[in-house]
Design a protein around this motif. Sequence first.
Motif, PDB file in Angstrom:
ATOM      1  N   ARG A  39       8.209  11.774 -48.953  1.00  0.00           N
ATOM      2  CA  ARG A  39       9.322  11.868 -47.992  1.00  0.00           C
ATOM      3  C   ARG A  39       8.849  12.498 -46.689  1.00  0.00           C
ATOM      4  O   ARG A  39       9.597  13.245 -46.048  1.00  0.00           O
ATOM      5  N   SER A  40       7.584  12.262 -46.322  1.00  0.00           N
ATOM      6  CA  SER A  40       7.076  12.882 -45.092  1.00  0.00           C
ATOM      7  C   SER A  40       7.766  12.267 -43.877  1.00  0.00           C
ATOM      8  O   SER A  40       8.263  11.137 -43.918  1.00  0.00           O
ATOM      9  N   THR A  98      -1.083  -0.216 -39.612  1.00  0.00           N
ATOM     10  CA  THR A  98      -0.667   0.963 -38.830  1.00  0.00           C
ATOM     11  C   THR A  98      -1.238   0.859 -37.422  1.00  0.00           C
ATOM     12  O   THR A  98      -0.546   1.072 -36.425  1.00  0.00           O
ATOM     13  N   VAL A 147       0.149   3.415 -49.633  1.00  0.00           N
ATOM     14  CA  VAL A 147      -0.155   3.985 -48.309  1.00  0.00           C
ATOM     15  C   VAL A 147      -1.328   4.971 -48.392  1.00  0.00           C
ATOM     16  O   VAL A 147      -2.043   5.190 -47.420  1.00  0.00           O
ATOM     17  N   GLY A 195      -0.648  10.885 -51.184  1.00  0.00           N
ATOM     18  CA  GLY A 195      -1.923  11.535 -50.885  1.00  0.00           C
ATOM     19  C   GLY A 195      -2.570  12.128 -52.118  1.00  0.00           C
ATOM     20  O   GLY A 195      -3.320  13.089 -52.035  1.00  0.00           O
ATOM     21  N   LYS A 196      -2.261  11.534 -53.299  1.00  0.00           N
ATOM     22  CA  LYS A 196      -2.915  11.949 -54.547  1.00  0.00           C
ATOM     23  C   LYS A 196      -3.502  10.711 -55.193  1.00  0.00           C
ATOM     24  O   LYS A 196      -2.776   9.739 -55.477  1.00  0.00           O
ATOM     25  N   ILE A 226      -4.591   7.245 -48.712  1.00  0.00           N
ATOM     26  CA  ILE A 226      -6.025   7.103 -48.431  1.00  0.00           C
ATOM     27  C   ILE A 226      -6.681   8.364 -48.985  1.00  0.00           C
ATOM     28  O   ILE A 226      -6.456   9.461 -48.459  1.00  0.00           O
ATOM     29  N   SER A 240       7.862  15.875 -54.522  1.00  0.00           N
ATOM     30  CA  SER A 240       7.176  16.748 -55.486  1.00  0.00           C
ATOM     31  C   SER A 240       8.135  17.412 -56.477  1.00  0.00           C
ATOM     32  O   SER A 240       7.716  17.868 -57.529  1.00  0.00           O
TER      33      SER A 240
HETATM   34  P1  NDP Z   1       2.362  14.343 -46.776  1.00  0.00           P
HETATM   35  O1  NDP Z   1       1.433  15.291 -47.457  1.00  0.00           O
HETATM   36  O2  NDP Z   1       2.972  14.725 -45.499  1.00  0.00           O
HETATM   37  O3  NDP Z   1       3.549  13.984 -47.798  1.00  0.00           O
HETATM   38  C1  NDP Z   1       3.288  13.730 -49.134  1.00  0.00           C
HETATM   39  C2  NDP Z   1       4.584  13.484 -49.851  1.00  0.00           C
HETATM   40  O4  NDP Z   1       4.286  13.277 -51.231  1.00  0.00           O
HETATM   41  C3  NDP Z   1       5.548  14.666 -49.795  1.00  0.00           C
HETATM   42  O5  NDP Z   1       6.858  14.216 -49.545  1.00  0.00           O
HETATM   43  C4  NDP Z   1       5.441  15.299 -51.183  1.00  0.00           C
HETATM   44  O6  NDP Z   1       6.630  15.890 -51.642  1.00  0.00           O
HETATM   45  C5  NDP Z   1       5.141  14.072 -52.024  1.00  0.00           C
HETATM   46  N1  NDP Z   1       4.478  14.428 -53.268  1.00  0.00           N
HETATM   47  C6  NDP Z   1       3.465  15.294 -53.470  1.00  0.00           C
HETATM   48  N2  NDP Z   1       3.126  15.362 -54.760  1.00  0.00           N
HETATM   49  C7  NDP Z   1       3.973  14.515 -55.400  1.00  0.00           C
HETATM   50  C8  NDP Z   1       4.132  14.162 -56.759  1.00  0.00           C
HETATM   51  N3  NDP Z   1       3.359  14.660 -57.711  1.00  0.00           N
HETATM   52  N4  NDP Z   1       5.087  13.266 -57.065  1.00  0.00           N
HETATM   53  C9  NDP Z   1       5.876  12.733 -56.102  1.00  0.00           C
HETATM   54  N5  NDP Z   1       5.756  13.035 -54.800  1.00  0.00           N
HETATM   55  C10 NDP Z   1       4.830  13.930 -54.462  1.00  0.00           C
HETATM   56  O7  NDP Z   1       1.549  12.990 -46.654  1.00  0.00           O
HETATM   57  P2  NDP Z   1       1.743  11.711 -45.669  1.00  0.00           P
HETATM   58  O8  NDP Z   1       3.052  11.078 -45.917  1.00  0.00           O
HETATM   59  O9  NDP Z   1       1.372  12.063 -44.306  1.00  0.00           O
HETATM   60  O10 NDP Z   1       0.574  10.779 -46.240  1.00  0.00           O
HETATM   61  C11 NDP Z   1       0.566  10.325 -47.575  1.00  0.00           C
HETATM   62  C12 NDP Z   1      -0.715   9.556 -47.822  1.00  0.00           C
HETATM   63  O11 NDP Z   1      -0.741   8.426 -46.963  1.00  0.00           O
HETATM   64  C13 NDP Z   1      -2.007  10.326 -47.522  1.00  0.00           C
HETATM   65  O12 NDP Z   1      -2.999   9.890 -48.429  1.00  0.00           O
HETATM   66  C14 NDP Z   1      -2.371   9.879 -46.130  1.00  0.00           C
HETATM   67  O13 NDP Z   1      -3.762   9.968 -45.886  1.00  0.00           O
HETATM   68  C15 NDP Z   1      -1.931   8.447 -46.183  1.00  0.00           C
HETATM   69  N6  NDP Z   1      -1.614   7.871 -44.889  1.00  0.00           N
HETATM   70  C16 NDP Z   1      -2.100   6.628 -44.635  1.00  0.00           C
HETATM   71  C17 NDP Z   1      -1.819   5.994 -43.471  1.00  0.00           C
HETATM   72  C18 NDP Z   1      -2.332   4.632 -43.259  1.00  0.00           C
HETATM   73  O14 NDP Z   1      -2.288   4.143 -42.147  1.00  0.00           O
HETATM   74  N7  NDP Z   1      -2.785   3.953 -44.295  1.00  0.00           N
HETATM   75  C19 NDP Z   1      -1.038   6.647 -42.403  1.00  0.00           C
HETATM   76  C20 NDP Z   1      -0.483   7.933 -42.804  1.00  0.00           C
HETATM   77  C21 NDP Z   1      -0.789   8.520 -43.992  1.00  0.00           C
HETATM   78  P3  NDP Z   1       7.298  17.177 -50.917  1.00  0.00           P
HETATM   79  O15 NDP Z   1       7.975  16.653 -49.696  1.00  0.00           O
HETATM   80  O16 NDP Z   1       8.241  17.702 -51.933  1.00  0.00           O
HETATM   81  O17 NDP Z   1       6.172  18.120 -50.597  1.00  0.00           O
END
Ligand code: NDP
Length: 302
Positions: free
Chosen positions: A179-180, A278, A242, A223-224, A244, A203
């Motif tokens: 939900r970023s 992107t 999404v 991002g995991k 990486i 999370s």
């Molecule tokens: P953020 O770290 O900002 O957000 C991650 C989200 O994942 C948060 O909402 C978090 O929840 C949630 N989360 C974390 N752990 C879990 C879990 N175990 N189960 C469910 N949800 C979970 O990351 P971004 O959105 O910026 O980026 C996500 C990924 O996308 C990264 O790998 C980044 O590198 C990649 N990315 C790729 C792009 C592309 O062009 N391909 C562009 C931008 C990003 P909570 O809000 O509760 O913390």
Amino acid sequence: MIAPEPLSNALRKTENVSATLLNGTLLAKRIRSQIRSKLKKLTFTPGLAVVQVGEDPASTIYIRHKQRDCEKVHFHSEVHRLPAEITQERLIQHVEGLNARQDIHGILVQMPLPDSIAAQPVIDAIAPDKDADGLTPVNLGNLLINRERITPCTPAGIIHLIESTGKPVAGKQAVCVGRSQLVGKPVGLMLLNRHATVTYCHSRTKNLTEVTQSADILVVAVGKPEIVTADMVKPGALVIDVGINAIGHRLVGDVKFDEVKEVAGFITPVPGGVGPMTRAMLLENTLKLARARSQSAPNRSI
Ligand code: NDP
């Protein structure tokens, strides 16, 4: 947004993949070609300024890709490399200087910023009519009220990928894992604007597998590495990965591709899925901003 068309080449079923692969590299190439055509009608060159603070190696690579993309569509691009020690105030002044430039139509501040700098005030400083990343409150607010103009690049690229399948979004169950502000939240809003029924996971979500199993459209931005496995995916679902994540020298997504491709109907690869899209959306946003500027100020020499 350029109207996406189903792409026979970008939607390729390969021998080893049960799901149809959504090829972001090919789709992005098609979009760049459309941008080059549209550019012929402009009497000036769109300009994009990218601001990098510090020397994060991943950011340096991403910015190099963005510059190359600009070259491919004959945009002017410049990178402003500022020291990691810069103060928030100086950085904001720098952004304001770019706001005032007539030859710069799009501004992007590369994230992440050093810990000493809060990102939001810097984003707030970008003039909404130069916001190539679509992350200022004005542009996110427009998205919220279903007045999509300049939308964030990754969500916009995801929507292109989904629409390239030719499958309807309206009425579908869409699940966003993450939900970023950058990805998860805006892509959910864009799907909602297209009449999907949207669920967000994060999370604190307790029954993740149960929710993801209900998804016709599953967008994973966590991002995991490989957090989404085959048992979490509804057969035939459209899966957008999404994430990486660098594992040694290898890049993997948030989806366990090898097993999920056997269950999903459509799937994006990592790399070569969302990433190139992107960047294509950054070009598209810059072009939109440049055209809007020329239309709103016909006598201005831009
Ligand atoms: P953020 O770290 O900002 O957000 C991650 C989200 O994942 C948060 O909402 C978090 O929840 C949630 N989360 C974390 N752990 C879990 C879990 N175990 N189960 C469910 N949800 C979970 O990351 P971004 O959105 O910026 O980026 C996500 C990924 O996308 C990264 O790998 C980044 O590198 C990649 N990315 C790729 C792009 C592309 O062009 N391909 C562009 C931008 C990003 P909570 O809000 O509760 O913390």
